[in-house]
Design a protein around this motif. Sequence first.
Motif, mmCIF file in Angstrom:
data_model
loop_
_atom_site.group_PDB
_atom_site.id
_atom_site.type_symbol
_atom_site.label_atom_id
_atom_site.label_comp_id
_atom_site.label_asym_id
_atom_site.label_seq_id
_atom_site.Cartn_x
_atom_site.Cartn_y
_atom_site.Cartn_z
ATOM 1 N N THR A 1 19.228 13.696 -31.050
ATOM 2 C CA THR A 1 17.817 13.744 -30.661
ATOM 3 C C THR A 1 17.727 13.245 -29.227
ATOM 4 O O THR A 1 18.471 12.337 -28.836
ATOM 5 C CB THR A 1 16.935 12.877 -31.570
ATOM 6 O OG1 THR A 1 17.361 11.514 -31.486
ATOM 7 C CG2 THR A 1 16.999 13.343 -33.011
ATOM 8 N N LEU A 2 16.810 13.860 -28.450
ATOM 9 C CA LEU A 2 16.658 13.517 -27.045
ATOM 10 C C LEU A 2 15.211 13.156 -26.749
ATOM 11 O O LEU A 2 14.298 13.581 -27.478
ATOM 12 C CB LEU A 2 17.080 14.705 -26.169
ATOM 13 C CG LEU A 2 18.541 15.140 -26.286
ATOM 14 C CD1 LEU A 2 18.794 16.385 -25.432
ATOM 15 C CD2 LEU A 2 19.472 14.019 -25.870
ATOM 16 N N PRO A 3 14.964 12.392 -25.686
ATOM 17 C CA PRO A 3 13.577 12.029 -25.338
ATOM 18 C C PRO A 3 12.733 13.285 -25.090
ATOM 19 O O PRO A 3 13.188 14.242 -24.474
ATOM 20 C CB PRO A 3 13.740 11.223 -24.044
ATOM 21 C CG PRO A 3 15.139 10.740 -24.056
ATOM 22 C CD PRO A 3 15.939 11.795 -24.770
ATOM 23 N N GLY A 4 11.508 13.243 -25.593
ATOM 24 C CA GLY A 4 10.609 14.363 -25.394
ATOM 25 C C GLY A 4 10.779 15.480 -26.403
ATOM 26 O O GLY A 4 10.000 16.434 -26.414
ATOM 27 N N GLY A 5 11.806 15.391 -27.239
ATOM 28 C CA GLY A 5 12.045 16.427 -28.240
ATOM 29 C C GLY A 5 11.598 15.980 -29.619
ATOM 30 O O GLY A 5 10.886 14.986 -29.782
ATOM 31 N N SER A 6 12.046 16.708 -30.608
ATOM 32 C CA SER A 6 11.697 16.367 -31.984
ATOM 33 C C SER A 6 12.334 15.037 -32.376
ATOM 34 O O SER A 6 13.476 14.747 -32.000
ATOM 35 C CB SER A 6 12.192 17.472 -32.927
ATOM 36 O OG SER A 6 12.095 17.052 -34.271
ATOM 37 N N PRO A 7 11.626 14.222 -33.144
ATOM 38 C CA PRO A 7 12.244 12.972 -33.618
ATOM 39 C C PRO A 7 13.248 13.213 -34.735
ATOM 40 O O PRO A 7 14.015 12.312 -35.091
ATOM 41 C CB PRO A 7 11.047 12.173 -34.126
ATOM 42 C CG PRO A 7 10.056 13.204 -34.547
ATOM 43 C CD PRO A 7 10.228 14.356 -33.586
ATOM 44 N N TYR A 8 13.242 14.414 -35.295
ATOM 45 C CA TYR A 8 14.120 14.719 -36.419
ATOM 46 C C TYR A 8 15.463 15.260 -35.922
ATOM 47 O O TYR A 8 15.509 16.113 -35.031
ATOM 48 C CB TYR A 8 13.481 15.746 -37.352
ATOM 49 C CG TYR A 8 12.239 15.243 -38.041
ATOM 50 C CD1 TYR A 8 12.339 14.391 -39.136
ATOM 51 C CD2 TYR A 8 10.977 15.599 -37.583
ATOM 52 C CE1 TYR A 8 11.194 13.910 -39.766
ATOM 53 C CE2 TYR A 8 9.829 15.129 -38.206
ATOM 54 C CZ TYR A 8 9.946 14.282 -39.299
ATOM 55 O OH TYR A 8 8.816 13.799 -39.913
ATOM 56 N N ALA A 9 16.524 14.775 -36.528
ATOM 57 C CA ALA A 9 17.863 15.283 -36.233
ATOM 58 C C ALA A 9 18.191 16.395 -37.228
ATOM 59 O O ALA A 9 17.888 16.293 -38.409
ATOM 60 C CB ALA A 9 18.885 14.168 -36.342
ATOM 61 N N LEU A 10 18.801 17.455 -36.718
ATOM 62 C CA LEU A 10 19.146 18.586 -37.569
ATOM 63 C C LEU A 10 20.478 18.327 -38.267
ATOM 64 O O LEU A 10 21.479 18.018 -37.616
ATOM 65 C CB LEU A 10 19.246 19.860 -36.716
ATOM 66 C CG LEU A 10 19.714 21.121 -37.440
ATOM 67 C CD1 LEU A 10 18.686 21.568 -38.468
ATOM 68 C CD2 LEU A 10 19.995 22.244 -36.454
ATOM 69 N N ASP A 11 20.462 18.451 -39.578
ATOM 70 C CA ASP A 11 21.689 18.377 -40.383
ATOM 71 C C ASP A 11 22.461 17.079 -40.163
ATOM 72 O O ASP A 11 23.695 17.073 -40.153
ATOM 73 C CB ASP A 11 22.587 19.582 -40.072
ATOM 74 C CG ASP A 11 21.923 20.891 -40.420
ATOM 75 O OD1 ASP A 11 21.281 20.966 -41.481
ATOM 76 O OD2 ASP A 11 22.034 21.845 -39.636
ATOM 77 N N ALA A 12 21.737 15.984 -39.990
ATOM 78 C CA ALA A 12 22.408 14.698 -39.800
ATOM 79 C C ALA A 12 23.174 14.272 -41.043
ATOM 80 O O ALA A 12 24.094 13.453 -40.961
ATOM 81 C CB ALA A 12 21.392 13.627 -39.419
ATOM 82 N N THR B 1 21.638 9.604 -30.616
ATOM 83 C CA THR B 1 20.234 9.549 -30.202
ATOM 84 C C THR B 1 20.175 9.002 -28.784
ATOM 85 O O THR B 1 20.984 8.165 -28.394
ATOM 86 C CB THR B 1 19.396 8.637 -31.123
ATOM 87 O OG1 THR B 1 19.851 7.281 -30.989
ATOM 88 C CG2 THR B 1 19.497 9.065 -32.577
ATOM 89 N N VAL B 2 19.215 9.513 -28.025
ATOM 90 C CA VAL B 2 18.939 8.982 -26.691
ATOM 91 C C VAL B 2 17.479 8.545 -26.690
ATOM 92 O O VAL B 2 16.586 9.341 -27.001
ATOM 93 C CB VAL B 2 19.180 10.023 -25.589
ATOM 94 C CG1 VAL B 2 18.806 9.439 -24.229
ATOM 95 C CG2 VAL B 2 20.638 10.474 -25.591
ATOM 96 N N SER B 3 17.241 7.299 -26.357
ATOM 97 C CA SER B 3 15.873 6.768 -26.341
ATOM 98 C C SER B 3 15.218 7.066 -24.996
ATOM 99 O O SER B 3 15.913 7.337 -24.003
ATOM 100 C CB SER B 3 15.897 5.254 -26.570
ATOM 101 O OG SER B 3 16.423 4.603 -25.420
#
Length: 347
Positions: free
Chosen positions: A123-134, A142-144
Amino acid sequence: MRFLPTDEQSDFARTLRSLLGSAQVPATVRAWADGDAGPGRALWSRIAGTGLFALAVPEAHEGVGLLPLELSLGFVELGRAGVAGPVVESAAASVLLSELADEALAKRFLPGLAQGETSATLTLPGGSPYALDADAATYCFTVSPAGELRLTGGGGASGTSGAGGAGATGAAGEPVRSTDPARRLSLPPAGGELLAAGPEVVRAAEVAGRWARLLTAAQCLGVGEALLERTVQYAKQRTQFGAPIGSFQAVKHRLADTLLGIEFARPLVWAAALSPAPGEVAAAKLSAGEASYRAAMTALQLHGAVGYTEELDLSLWLRKARPLRDAWGTPSACRAEVLRSVTPPRR
């Protein structure tokens, strides 16, 4: 600027298409959606054998990249075949780690990602908070917004060869429902191992985000091609009033409009791969995402009620079109980015 692939690039795309054509991809997608990642991981390993994931990793770390054009060609084929899994996210994670130029992190993660022995989501800043297929990926990065890169875990017990558990520091959250059952979304666990921090992480995340957007555009292009191809085949076979429905003028126009949308998007995707500026990539994602979504609407209308059925493989692509249109940049976000790229800054 060259918009046609070279013979070598075309051969690579044909090889990947041939492999995927014989791989029973729909069965792996259905298993992935049911939480059985085994067939998907086996397919991942075969795809890695073509060198696709190595295209997102520098040569110094067992890759052959970074090569956005070749990678985009490959991702068109992944979309055309409907492959499930965090393929975009793994490539973007490779780009992120490459851009950081941290030798220790590169040696730790990149060789496995290049060879397809491990997989990643992020997950990257400004994108979806959900991770795909984690829950299935080896690593979850994750990048805050503050520029902290963390390894928050990864639910996959292994990538493809048992190497993936190394470095996992937590479990992914419970997957939430998505329009596409094969897209398993979850919130990454808080905390995790701090890998890097600072402005260089923010810059690397911006580059990785652009690659993710570009490769999603390429996937959309492939999904649109697959939907149109299946709809044309159906229109030739399905008869009404004693004639194939494809012979009716209204159907021809609908199919032609769908084809135009895809062919309009194609050069924008290649242009973005050749010159991945934010505005170029956003234009590619916007056009390819909309073309794919329109292809899904055309397929659904012309297939009639049979288009809704789960048993028909068409449903696998129908359900991908909308989530991919919104992933890594919604249409409105992409329009805003295009507008910023052509509007001079105010003084």
